[in-house]
Design an enzyme around this catalytic site. Structure first.
Site, PDB file in Angstrom:
ATOM      1  N   HIS A 114      -3.716   5.245   4.223  1.00  0.00           N
ATOM      2  CA  HIS A 114      -4.529   4.121   3.768  1.00  0.00           C
ATOM      3  C   HIS A 114      -3.963   2.779   4.231  1.00  0.00           C
ATOM      4  O   HIS A 114      -4.680   1.920   4.762  1.00  0.00           O
ATOM      5  CB  HIS A 114      -4.617   4.188   2.238  1.00  0.00           C
ATOM      6  CG  HIS A 114      -5.587   3.246   1.619  1.00  0.00           C
ATOM      7  ND1 HIS A 114      -5.192   2.106   0.935  1.00  0.00           N
ATOM      8  CD2 HIS A 114      -6.936   3.262   1.552  1.00  0.00           C
ATOM      9  CE1 HIS A 114      -6.263   1.482   0.471  1.00  0.00           C
ATOM     10  NE2 HIS A 114      -7.333   2.162   0.815  1.00  0.00           N
ATOM     11  N   SER A 121     -11.581  -1.206  -0.229  1.00  0.00           N
ATOM     12  CA  SER A 121     -10.278  -1.164   0.450  1.00  0.00           C
ATOM     13  C   SER A 121     -10.344  -1.785   1.830  1.00  0.00           C
ATOM     14  O   SER A 121      -9.383  -2.394   2.294  1.00  0.00           O
ATOM     15  CB  SER A 121      -9.799   0.286   0.595  1.00  0.00           C
ATOM     16  OG  SER A 121      -9.133   0.717  -0.556  1.00  0.00           O
ATOM     17  N   ASP A 123       0.829  -1.205   0.000  1.00  0.00           N
ATOM     18  CA  ASP A 123       0.000   0.000   0.000  1.00  0.00           C
ATOM     19  C   ASP A 123       0.863   1.255   0.000  1.00  0.00           C
ATOM     20  O   ASP A 123       1.922   1.278  -0.644  1.00  0.00           O
ATOM     21  CB  ASP A 123      -0.927  -0.035   1.224  1.00  0.00           C
ATOM     22  CG  ASP A 123      -2.259   0.635   0.970  1.00  0.00           C
ATOM     23  OD1 ASP A 123      -2.297   1.874   0.944  1.00  0.00           O
ATOM     24  OD2 ASP A 123      -3.265  -0.077   0.795  1.00  0.00           O
TER      25      ASP A 123
END
Length: 836
Positions: free
Chosen positions: A236, A408, A198
Site C-alpha cells: 500500500h 487511499s 504507511d
C-alpha cells in the site's frame, strides 16, 4: 553508484543512532509508561524515584519520556501513577497542594499513560467491487495528440504514463489534476519531501530509488532504519509513494511531483503503541514537509475512535514547530465506509483541524460509492470508480500496478499537488496550504442538491468538500499568495443541557450567542475551522445525528445516523469539526441540534456541549500558540444552556450524482483556470431533505420545554392556521375572556347572597381588585417567565421574547416544504376534530 567508505560509515552511524533512539520494546517482560514532566524535573530523577528505567524521549515531544519497569511491578506503578493523577486533579480543583511524601516526590509528573501496542489502524485501500477494470472507452483524438506533445516536451518516456488518466485524461477530457502546465513551467516538486506514513516503501524500486529520502524514513514496526516492505501485503505505501514521487524514467509512470523526494515511515504492519505513533508523525519534521496518511480507524460504520493524547500532542507539535515553525502539513484520506453509513467525523484523525481531509472523485467525475462524506472534508481528488483505478508503482524492482484506489489514492494525489505548491513557494505555512486548497478547488455537480454557498462566496458540499483539486490553479495562486496571520481561537463555556432527546421529527436544540466583543477579545478576524465538543448518552449510538447552524444560516451535519453502530454509548467528550463556516464572522447565534430519528426503544440524553471557533487573528504579532491538548479540561466555566425541543428539518439523503455525459468537457485541454480568490456573491443554496419519521411520544416530555413547528399546545387544540406567537395571543385573549366571565359570575353571586342576608335597601360601593396575572392575560402577555438558575428555558417563553429559532421563510436552507405542508394538513385536521 556505490557509496564511498566514509559515506558508508556515516550512514551506518546514522542508522545506529536512529535505531537506538527508537529501540524495540519487549512487552513480554516489561511494562512501559509515557510521562510528561515539568521543565524542572529530569527523567533520570523520576526513573530513580519510580525504580524504573528511562527509555528515552517520545519522538520530538519535549519533556515527554518513556519509562519501563519489570512486568511483575507494572501494576503497582500503574496504580501509583493513577492515584497521583487523581489526587493532583482534585487538589487543583480544591485549590490545595499535595500532602503525601510519595505524591510530593511525583509532583513533577504532569501526565502519565500506560502504553500498550494496538492494531487499530487500517489502510484505506479500494473496496474490491470498484477496483476492477472495465472496457476502455475511445480517446478524444485532440487530447491524445496533446498528451503526446506534452510527454515529448518534458522527456516523459515512462511506459504507463498514457494510462495515468489522473494526470492527463484523454477520454473524459478535463477530469484530471490539471498538472501538465505546471510541469511545463518547470515546477516539478524539487526541494520538497513527502513522508508516506504507511506499511513501508520499497526504496529498491527503480521508480522510487532516485527520489527516496533515507534521512526522513524509519520503520516503527520493526524498529530498523529502512521501512522496507516485509509482509506479503506491504504494498500500500509503495503504491501511494509512487503517486507522489515516482521518478521520470523508463519504469512505470510518473508521480504528480516527480522531482520531489519521498520518505517512508512504517507503522501499519504490526501493532503499535501511542508513543511510537506520536514519534512517527513527527519523524524528521524539520526535513519532511508533508505527511501523507492513507489510513485510520476501521471504516465499518460502527467505529468511533480518535488518536490518544500523545498523538494529538504530536500533531500540534508538528504544526507549531515542524518545518522551522511553518508547520508540518498532514494529509489524510477521508475513508471508504460510505457503504456502511460511515462518516469521516467519527474519525479523530480526519476531523482534526490540523488535517487536510481528502475524499474521492472518479475518472468520470462521479462520487464513488465508498467515499465518505462529512463536514470536515476539505476537497476531493481522483481515485478508483467508474470501472477504472489509479496506475502507479508497485513493490518490486520494475513492478507497476493499475488497480490502486479508494480514498487511499486520493490523499497522496492531493499531497503531491501541495508538494508542487511548496516547490514554487517554500514559505507557505500549514494553514496557507488549507487556504490554497479551498480557494482553488473546483466545484463539481453543482446541481446535485448538496451544495451551500458560504459567506465568502465559495461553495461547500459534505460530499465534495469545496470541490476537486486543481494543481495548476493551486500553484499559480501559491506564487503570489499573501501568507496568513497566526491562528486565534475562542472556547465557549461548557453549556449544560441535561435533557432527554425526543424521537421522530423533533430535535433538541441548544444555542449560544457570540458577540462582536467576544470575537475581538479572542483576537479573531474571521473563522476557519469550527469544532463542537459534546457529551450525549444513548442506548444506541447509531440513532443519533447532530447539526450545527451558524448565524449566517450555513448548516453543518456534524454526525449522521449509522445503521451498523449498535454501541450502547453516545458521545463522550467527542469533538466534531466542520470547514463549512470558513470565512464567516462568527458573530451571532450558533445552534446545535441533536436528533434521534429512529423511533424505537432506545433513548438518549443530551448532556452538554462546547463551541470552539478557530480563525485568522486580528493582530498576529500578539497572538500566542495554542496550548497543547490536555486529557482533562478542569479550568473551564459551566453555564446552563438555552434549550428547546423543536421540529426541525430531517437530514438530507446522500446525494447521487446525475449522469455524466459521454464526453464531458469541464475545461479545454491545457486550459489555465483562473487562480484568483472568489468574492462573496451568492446566497446559501438549499438542500433537499427526506421525509420525516413519525414522532414517538415521550412519557417524560415536559410541556414547559416542548414545542413543535406548528403549535406549542397539544395536537387536539386548533392552530387557526396561525404562527405560534399569534396562537399565544389568541389563547391568551380567550383565557382572559373566560376569567373575566367567571369573575363577573362570582361577583353577582356574592352580591346576591349579601342582599339576602342584609337589608335589600342597603347600598354599597364596590371597587374591582385586579389580579396581576389576570391583567397580564388580558393584555396578551404570559405570566410565565424564563427561569435560569439551573432550569431550562420553557419553549413558549423563549418564543415570546426572542426571535424564532428557525424561520419559515422560503429561502431558509434545508427547509423541508413537504414536511411543512404535512404539518399544515395535520393542524387543519386537528382543528376540525376540535370543532366537531
Amino acid at each position: 553508484m556505490r557509496l564511498s567508505e566514509s559515506a558508508t560509515v556515516a550512514f551506518g552511524l546514522f542508522c545506529a543512532a536512529t535505531a537506538s533512539a527508537h529501540p524495540r520494546r519487549s512487552y513480554e517482560t516489561r511494562d512501559f509508561f509515557a510521562l510528561h514532566l515539568d521543565d524542572s524535573t529530569s527523567p533520570d530523577e523520576i526513573a530513580q524515584r519510580l525504580g524504573a528505567r528511562h527509555e528515552g524521549q517520545v519522538g520530538e515531544l519535549t519533556q515527554h519520556h518513556t519509562f519501563s519497569i519489570p512486568k511483575e511491578n507494572g501494576a503497582d506503578l500503574d496504580a501509583l501513577l493513577e492515584h497521583a493523577r487523581i489526587r493532583k486533579r482534585s487538589s487543583r480543583a480544591e485549590g490545595r497542594g499535595m500532602t503525601l511524601d510519595k505524591e510530593r516526590d511525583l509532583s513533577g509528573i504532569l501526565w502519565s499513560q500506560k502504553l500498550a501496542p494496538k492494531q487499530r489502524l487500517v489502510k484505506r485501500a479500494p473496496p474490491t467491487n470498484v477496483a476492477s477494470r472495465g472496457s476502455v472507452k475511445e480517446e478524444d483524438p485532440v487530447a491524445a495528440q496533446a498528451q503526446k506533445r506534452i510527454a515529448s516536451s518534458l522527456g516523459i518516456t515512462d511506459p504507463i504514463f498514457g494510462g495515468q488518466w489522473h494526470l492527463y485524461n484523454t477520454v473524459q477530457v478535463g477530469h484530471d489534476l490539471n498538472v501538465s502546465d505546471v510541469w511545463l513551467e518547470g515546477i516539478t516538486g524539487k526541494g520538497v519531501i513527502t513522508a508516506v506514513v504507511d506499511d513501508g516503501l520499497d526504496m529498491y524500486s527503480n521508480d522510487l530509488k532516485p527520489n527516496y529520502f533515507a534521512e526522513g524514513s524509519y520503520d516503527f514496526n520493526d524498529h530498523v532504519p529502512e521501512p522496507r516492505p516485509r509482509l506479503g501485503d506491504d504494498r500500500h505505501g509503495t503504491r501511494c509513494a509512487g503517486e507522489i514521487g515516482a521518478a521520470r524514467n523508463d519504469v512505470c509512470g510518473v508521480g504528480v511531483a516527480y522531482d520531489s523526494q519521498v520518505a517512508g515511515i512504517r507503522i501499519l504492519s504490526a501493532p503499535i503503541d501511542d508513543a511510537d505513533e506520536a514519534a512517527a508523525i513527527n519523524y524528521g519534521f524539520q526535513r519532511n514537509d508533508i505527511y501523507s496518511c492513507s489510513w485510520g480507524p476501521p471504516d465499518d460504520g460502527a467505529t468511533m475512535e480518535a488518536p490518544g493524547i500523545l498523538i494529538k500532542r504530536a500533531m500540534v507539535n508538528g504544526i507549531q514547530n515542524g518545518r522551522g515553525g511553518k508547520g508540518s502539513i498532514f494529509v489524510f484520506a477521508a475513508g471508504n465506509g460510505a457503504g456502511y453509513d460511515d462518516n469521516c467525523n467519527f474519525d479523530g484523525y480526519t476531523n482534526s483541524i490540523y488535517s487536510i481531509t481528502v475524499g474521492a472523485i472518479d475518472r468520470e467525475g462521479k462520487h464513488p460509492s465508498y467515499s465518505e462524506s462529512c463536514s470536515a472534508q476539505l476537497v476531493v481528488a481522483y481515485s478508483s470508480g467508474s470501472s477504472d483505478a489509479i496506475h502507479t508503482t508497485d513493490v518490486g524492482t520494475d513492478k507497476c500496478y493499475s488497480l490502486h484506489g479508494g480514498t487511499s489514492a486520493a490523499g497522496p494525489l492531493a499531497a503531491g499537488t501541495i508538494a508542487l505548491a511548496l516547490s514554487a513557494r517554500p514559505e507557505l505555512t500549514w494553514r496557507d496550504a488549507q487556504y490554497l486548497m479551498i480557494e482553488t478547488a473546483v466545484p463539481v455537480h453543482e446541481d446535485d442538491g448538496s451544495w451551500q454557498t458560504t459567506k465568502m462566496g465559495k461553495k461547500f458540499s459534505h460530499d465534495w468538500g469545496f470541490g476537486k483539486v486543481d494543481a495548476y490553479s493551486l500553484v499559480q495562486l501559491a506564487k503570489t499568495w499573501e501568507l496568513v496571520k497566526p491562528q486565534a481561537w475562542f472556547h465557549s463555556p461548557w453549556l449544560r443541557v441535561k435533557h432527554e432527546i425526543p424521537q421522530g421529527d423533533q430535535g433538541l436544540a441548544s444555542s449560544y450567542e457570540i458577540t462582536k466583543d467576544m470575537m475581538y477579545q479572542a483576537n479573531i478576524e474571521k473563522l476557519e475551522h469550527v469544532t463542537v465538543t459534546m457529551n450525549v448518552n444513548h442506548t444506541r449510538r447509531g440513532d443519533i445525528s447532530v447539526e450545527l447552524r451558524s448565524p449566517e444560516g450555513i448548516v453543518s451535519h456534524l454526525s449522521t445516523a449509522r445503521r451498523s453502530d449498535n454501541a450502547k454509548a453516545g458521545y463522550e467528550d467527542w469533538t466534531f469539526m466542520t470547514v463549512a463556516h470558513w470565512g464567516e464572522s462568527g458573530v451571532g447565534k450558533w445552534t446545535v441540534i441533536v436528533k434521534d430519528t429512529n423511533v424505537n426503544d432506545h433513548v438518549g440524553e443530551f448532556i452538554d456541549w462546547r463551541l470552539n471557533l478557530w480563525g485568522l487573528s486580528i493582530d498576529g504579532s500578539s497572538q500566542p500558540l495554542h496550548p497543547m491538548p490536555d486529557e482533562h479540561d478542569d479550568d473551564h466555566s459551566i453555564e446552563d444552556a438555552i434549550v428547546v425541543t423543536t421540529s426541525v428539518d430531517p437530514l438530507p439523503t446522500k446525494t447521487e450524482a446525475p449522469p455524466v455525459p459521454t464526453d464531458p468537457v469541464d475545461r479545454p485541454v491545457n486550459a489555465k483556470p483562473s487562480a484568483q480568490p472568489t468574492t462573496p456573491s451568492e446566497a446559501p443554496a438549499q438542500e433537499t431533505s427526506e421525509a420525516p419519521t413519525p414522532t414517538k411520544p415521550s412519557s417524560t416530555e415536559s410541556p414547559s420545554t416542548t414545542t413543535s413547528a406548528d403549535s406549542f399546545l397539544p395536537s387536539f387544540f386548533p392552530t387557526f392556521g396561525a404562527s405560534k406567537r399569534t396562537q399565544a395571543w389568541i389563547y391568551a385573549a380567550i383565557s382572559s375572556i373566560i376569567v373575566f366571565c367567571i369573575g363577573l359570575g362570582v361577583y353577582f353571586h356574592v352580591q346576591r347572597r349579601k342582599r339576602l342576608r342584609n337589608d335589600p335597601r342597603d347600598d354599597y360601593d364596590f371597587e374591582m381588585i385586579e389580579d396581576e396575572d389576570e391583567t397580564q392575560a388580558m393584555n396578551g402577555r404570559s405570566g410565565r417567565t424564563q427561569r435560569r438558575g439551573g432550569e431550562l428555558y420553557n419553549a413558549f417563553a423563549g418564543e415570546s421574547d426572542e426571535e424564532p429559532l428557525f424561520s419559515d421563510d422560503e429561502d431558509e436552507p434545508y427547509r423541508d416544504h413537504a414536511l411543512s405542508e404535512d404539518r399544515e394538513r395535520r393542524g387543519s385536521t386537528s382543528g376540525d376534530h376540535a370543532r366537531s
